[in-house]
Design an enzyme around this catalytic site. Structure first.
Site, PDB file in Angstrom:
ATOM      1  N   HIS A  17       0.809  -1.215   0.000  1.00 36.79           N
ATOM      2  CA  HIS A  17       0.000   0.000   0.000  1.00 36.79           C
ATOM      3  C   HIS A  17       0.843   1.265   0.000  1.00 36.79           C
ATOM      4  O   HIS A  17       0.368   2.323  -0.390  1.00 36.79           O
ATOM      5  CB  HIS A  17      -0.948   0.022   1.208  1.00 36.79           C
ATOM      6  CG  HIS A  17      -2.100  -0.903   1.051  1.00 36.79           C
ATOM      7  ND1 HIS A  17      -2.023  -2.244   1.356  1.00 36.79           N
ATOM      8  CD2 HIS A  17      -3.358  -0.701   0.584  1.00 36.79           C
ATOM      9  CE1 HIS A  17      -3.194  -2.813   1.102  1.00 36.79           C
ATOM     10  NE2 HIS A  17      -4.010  -1.909   0.627  1.00 36.79           N
ATOM     11  N   GLY A  18       2.060   1.165   0.464  1.00 35.17           N
ATOM     12  CA  GLY A  18       2.907   2.343   0.471  1.00 35.17           C
ATOM     13  C   GLY A  18       4.218   2.033   1.145  1.00 35.17           C
ATOM     14  O   GLY A  18       4.290   1.159   2.011  1.00 35.17           O
TER      15      GLY A  18
END
Lengths: 413, 501
Positions: B328-329
């Site tokens: 996600h990051g």
């Protein structure tokens, strides 16, 4: 059969959505609540733009393109409320006049709106109204400010303004609400309204002030705000406005305005605005008195330097601040109304007319003789000393006012 | 281009649709794939044309690698080395653009290296298109995929409805659809379903999520800036974000499904009322379904899944969720978020194992309600770490949630000054109530439109409410209102009241 019903479904769906969407756009266009579609202002329908304040930065960037003024007034809320753009004191060759001033506008924004107007090509005269706080080194552009609206980019190159914003605004619910409010509130007079000329008229403040226990609390409120936000003492805020080599100093923006003005052969006048004398006490209590004086020196020096650079006579720098018949008006303890001020910072348009009359040498207006002096490299030290002396007198004649105004800074400590 | 932008809704989409209709009418359906591919590339390149080269390079390389692997699979000589090379190449690409700075930072901290701050601009959607292509390569290896046409393959990866934020699509799910759907051209049925989903998705994003953001954003901004967050604000902010991210992402997914349907393509379902879940396991079957599916099939199962006893199983779960978080990051907050979900899942599995003989537990309404409440609390708690930019910010919100600043001191449970919370307006609770009821109690759009199966693989849950979408005038009117409400809220002209200066 089924196929037909899906087709009908699509037609109804898009029909409902499309017709509502377009009707809303038409209402917004006709009412023109922010005055950006150049539609007629009809009395009792949409003449009074009650919501334009919410989008003042959008409205003025667009309106000035429609007005194509010969004269612009540039400044902050004092100029916006106080300098009338529609007045017989503006001679015919100066008209139309448009008030480009913005509330909350630091010098950078004032400069960009000025450059925008100048780039439109019609501006021949300018009145640049300045206050010390506009030169705060910690300036930032306010929410609602956008470089994309101007016909000239920050580097001075021509650019095509982003007009999709005008179109998007047309189809926005937010605009629609403002349209409804505009039509519904034409008879209300408790609001600040902006005229087609860009000047705001606080036409009802008198009634409003009566319900708010008069001017004195308003003075206190404004002084408190200045003491706690705008004129916070150094080093909390940086007021290094007088260093000519500081590239971040708003003085550089002032210089750029003056230079542009000379390059485009615009006849400009610089006005240091006449806030009430109590505001000078807030400045003094904040330890900014010398900064304030140095700032005035810097304005004069910049105008002189740019004049020499352009080979033209320097623009007049008019100082209406200090202590004179207007700025020392008595602040009533009752709900009695003041003649010249809304609060310590904002003067009424009656004062704006006196400013215009003094600058334009109008003979039919009675301007107090001590109101407004021209600062030059020759006269400035004398004038600054005169203000210092006048302050000593003010402290004795207006003891209560001076103490009240100064105490706001004590709350900071 | 974003789905909720004017340029997309009023220029790009109509133009693409008209081209599609014209080409199919004029019996040029072989040009439909090139047309949609070209428009998808315009869609992507609108943001940063330079990264088009990266996208195309990745597509071409994966196409060639996939062809080689597929040929190996067909001839019975698996080319595992090529697969390894292909997967490693994709991971290297995403690693370079997305994780270089993150790992350089770790290396600097742990091993004293001096990479300093490495900043590479993140190409849009790189996480999505690399994962989709890794899945394709693996499918080729398994003999499940193998696309001979580069144009079709390129469209499979770049098809604009799904390119930016999923759903992550399997080759086998859409390839055959391309053939049939494109030769048929637009139909009133597909357009009606597509427009309905787009309207609903846009409404979820623009009206619900964007309004919730107004309450969530300041709380987390304050927390990240070192502020103290009181009890009420912490809860309001956390719940607002919990609902915001759901309506935002699921609205976007609904739009993706609807957009693809305009062209006759059915995409896999991505969200199915996740906040109705009564366990974390169920939550992950309903939340970002195509990602969960990817992680299960291409990470958890290859790691060993549940085949090697419960310890390995829990270790695999944890590893999958940590990497899923990192996907996600590139930041610790996402790792923590993934780790929390890993822990929740392990507890959930252990609980299921421990209670497997007590079947009544799963039927008891009271137990179900408690399970639901625990699930939503756990999920919301984890979102705090997902949302906060800093660990300190997340902890400030957590402290607010447990009342360290105001509730506990006022009850005399801990000493210290009672922090006076600035409080939250009443409006936030109204928004939370409305959005919460929609998310938890109302049937979702896939249930309401169940009869027309808008998405692939949607669960067959019925709804007890008599809400069944049909192409009637009433439904058309309601959907029209939903659409226009979303459109007029696209622009919230920034307001600014500051006349005092």
């Amino acid at each position: 059969m089924i196929r037909r019903s899906f087709r009908r479904y699509l037609i109804v769906l898009l029909g409902v959505a499309g017709s509502l969407y377009i009707s809303m756009g038409i209402v917004n266009l006709l009412v023109d609540p922010f005055g950006i579609y150049d539609m007629p202002r009809i009395d009792g329908f949409n003449a009074i733009k009650v919501d334009v304040d919410k989008h003042i930065r959008l409205a003025k960037a667009v309106q000035v393109r429609n007005v194509l003024p010969k004269t612009v007034i540039v400044g902050s809320s004092r100029a916006m409320l106080g300098i009338p753009a529609t007045d017989p004191l503006w001679s015919r060759e100066k008209q139309p006049v448009y008030n480009l001033s913005l509330y909350g506008g630091y010098l950078y924004e004032a400069m960009r709106y000025f450059e925008h107007a100048v780039a439109l090509g019609t501006v021949e005269h300018a009145v640049i109204v300045v206050d010390l706080w506009m030169f705060d080194r910690d300036w930032e552009t306010r929410p609602g400010f956008s470089e994309a609206r101007f016909v000239v980019d920050p580097d001075g190159q021509p650019q095509t303004p982003d007009d999709t914003e005008i179109l998007k605004t047309l189809f926005s619910l937010d605009t629609f609400r403002s349209s409804l409010r505009t039509v519904g509130r034409q008879d209300r007079d408790d609001i600040l309204i902006q005229g087609a000329d860009g000047t705001s008229d606080w036409r009802s403040a008198e009634g409003w002030l009566r319900t708010k226990e008069g001017h004195r609390p308003q003075f206190g409120y404004m002084e408190h705000m200045f003491a706690t936000t705008a004129w916070w003492p150094e080093p909390g805020r940086r007021w290094a406005v007088t260093d000519p080599n500081d590239p971040n100093s708003p003085l550089q923006f002032f210089r750029r305005m003056i230079r542009t003005s000379y390059e485009k052969s615009i006849s400009s006048r610089i006005v240091i605005s006449p806030s009430h004398a109590r505001i000078w006490e807030v400045i003094h209590a904040g330890g900014l008195w010398f900064t304030w004086e140095n700032w005035k020196r810097a304005l004069v020096a910049i105008v002189d330097e740019e004049a020499e650079r352009a080979g033209k006579p320097p623009y007049k720098v008019w100082d209406f601040s200090g202590y004179n018949a207007i700025t020392t008006e008595r602040v009533p303890n009752t709900q009695e109304l003041m003649q010249w001020y809304w609060d310590g910072s904002h003067f009424k348009q009656s004062v704006g007319r006196l400013i215009l009359a003094r600058m334009f040498d109008a003979t039919d207006v009675d301007v107090p003789s001590d109101f407004g002096v021209v600062l030059s490299s020759v006269s400035i030290e004398h004038e600054l000393a005169r203000i210092r002396d006048a302050r000593e007198t003010y402290l004795t004649t207006h003891k209560q006012d001076a103490e009240e105004a100064a105490r706001w800074h004590k709350l900071n400590k | 281009m974003l789905f909720n932008s004017y340029i997309f809704l009023f220029a790009f989409l109509p133009l693409t649709l008209v081209g599609f209709a014209v080409l199919s009418r004029m019996d040029h359906s072989k040009w439909i794939i090139p047309w949609l591919l070209a428009m998808s590339l315009v869609f992507y390149g609108w943001w940063q044309p330079i990264y088009l080269a990266l996208l195309l390079g990745s597509v071409i390389a994966n196409f060639l690698i996939g062809a080689s692997i597929a040929q190996g699979a067909r001839t019975g000589q698996p080319r595992t080395g090529v697969l390894f090379f292909g997967v490693a190449g994709n991971l290297a690409l995403i690693g370079w653009f997305k994780y270089l700075g993150f790992f350089a930072g770790i290396s600097d901290a742990l091993m004293g290296t001096e990479f300093g701050f490495v900043d590479v601009a993140l190409p849009l959607a790189i996480s999505f298109f690399t994962f989709q292509q890794i899945a394709y390569l693996v499918d080729c290896h398994r003999g499940l995929a193998g696309e001979p046409s580069i144009l079709k393959y390129a469209l499979f990866v770049t098809f604009f409805p799904q390119l930016i934020a999923g759903p992550i699509v399997h080759h086998s799910e859409v390839m055959r659809q391309y053939e049939t759907a494109f030769s048929r051209g637009p139909s009133a049925l597909n357009l009606a379903i597509g427009v309905t989903l787009i309207a609903v998705g846009l409404f979820k994003k623009v009206v619900i999520a964007d309004n919730l953001a107004l309450y969530a954003t300041p709380v987390f901004a304050d927390a990240d800036a070192g502020g103290t967050i009181g009890f009420a604000r912490a809860w309001a902010g956390t719940l607002a974000y919990t609902l915001q991210i759901y309506f935002d992402f699921s609205g976007y997914s609904d739009m993706a499904v609807g957009l693809a349907r305009l062209f006759g393509i059915r995409l896999p379902i991505n969200f199915f009322s996740p906040y109705k879940a009564t366990s974390i396991i169920e939550f992950w079957r309903r939340w970002h379904i195509t990602l969960s599916r990817f992680l299960r099939d291409y990470l958890y199962i290859p790691l060993g899944g549940s085949r090697y006893g419960s310890f390995r199983r829990y270790a695999n779960l944890m590893m999958t969720m940590l990497l899923g978080g990192l996907w996600h990051g590139a930041g610790w907050s996402f790792v923590i978020w993934g780790g929390l979900h890993g822990v929740f899942l392990i507890i959930n599995h252990a609980w299921q194992f421990a209670t497997k003989d007590f079947k009544w537990l799963r039927r008891n309404v009271g137990v179900q309600i408690v399970s639901w409440a625990m699930t939503i609390l756990a999920v919301s708690f984890a979102w705090v770490f997902f949302r906060a930019d800093t660990f300190d910010g997340a902890m400030a919100v957590v402290n607010g949630l447990i009342g360290v600043n105001d509730i506990l001191p006022s009850m005399g449970l801990i000493s210290g000054e009672v922090y006076a919370d600035a409080g939250t307006g009443k409006r936030v609770w109204r928004w939370l109530l409305i959005a919460g009821v929609i998310a938890v109690l109302c049937p979702n759009i896939y249930q309401i439109m169940r009869r027309y199966r808008p998405a692939l693989g949607q669960p067959n849950h019925k709804t007890r409410l008599p809400l069944r979408w049909r192409p009637t005038t009433v439904w058309a009117g309601i959907t029209g209102l939903i659409l226009v409400a979303s459109l007029v809220l696209l622009t919230q002209v920034s307001e600014f009241l500051y006349f005092r200066f």
